[in-house]
Design an enzyme around this catalytic site. Sequence first.
Site: not given
Length: 297
Positions: A250, A212-213, A257
Amino acid sequence: MAVLRASALFPPQPLPPSSRSRRRPTCRGVVAAVRPGRAPSRSSVHGGGAGAGAKKWLLATGRRPGGEVLPCLAATEEGVGAASVVEEEEEEYLAREAGWGVRRMARVGEEMRRVAQVQAEAFHVPVALFNDFFFDFFKAEVLSALIYKVRNSPPDRYACLVAEEAETAATQLSQAPYEKIIGVVDCTVQGEDDVVKHLQGADEYLYVSGIAVLPSFRRRKVGTALLKACEALGLQWRHKFMVLRAYEDDDGARGLYAKAGYVVVSRDPDWVTWVGRRRRVLMIKELPVHDTQIEHK
């Protein structure tokens, strides 16, 4: 940053103390909670497979070796205090990237509250009415899950990593250390059969979840720094494989990744879409750990 998700604890020998490079003021008690900011209209999260409900995932990331989901601990002042320990020093950064440094979360009340704030802002889905109330409630649940994992996990089975701007004179004077945390990720040692069958010569792996950012820091390589730190931790713990999940549709998450070296090895079955869930892909990266190192870890 593109939406990236990950799904996700008991007392073996602790890790050898690593070199210490910076000192942090000692926490001696629990301070007031971090004041929540306005929830974003749509969160962007890094991780590898939280599933359809980030709330459910956050409450179930901690699992015992047998697969039993751990219950949550109430996010009370006593709970935070019990999970906290005084730490005057912290480990050096596991990774640096584009001016960001990533380290293990200090087990103190202020830092755990800040971590819960970052994850809540990333995973909370805004509602039309009483959004502030639901956000605060959601953040309390996130903090409750974090407290439980910290209290029930040995230091070589679970770690919460935090990203912050590398220290400068200006930030030292203007912010308390925990206020500089702008990104979070969980790393948990797991051994689920559905994943292990894709691994050669390993019965456990390091699972990356819940990256999370904060909204204002996205698209600035914070996620990349967090991923590099997870791999550094995997090497420290002598695990050969890193595992995460991402939504099949996504492209941003899967692209990040893939660029980091993760490869898709399986997908959720088609029927998951019949119950309103998005299909996920399982992605694995092999680390350069020698078999002899794993045998003697």
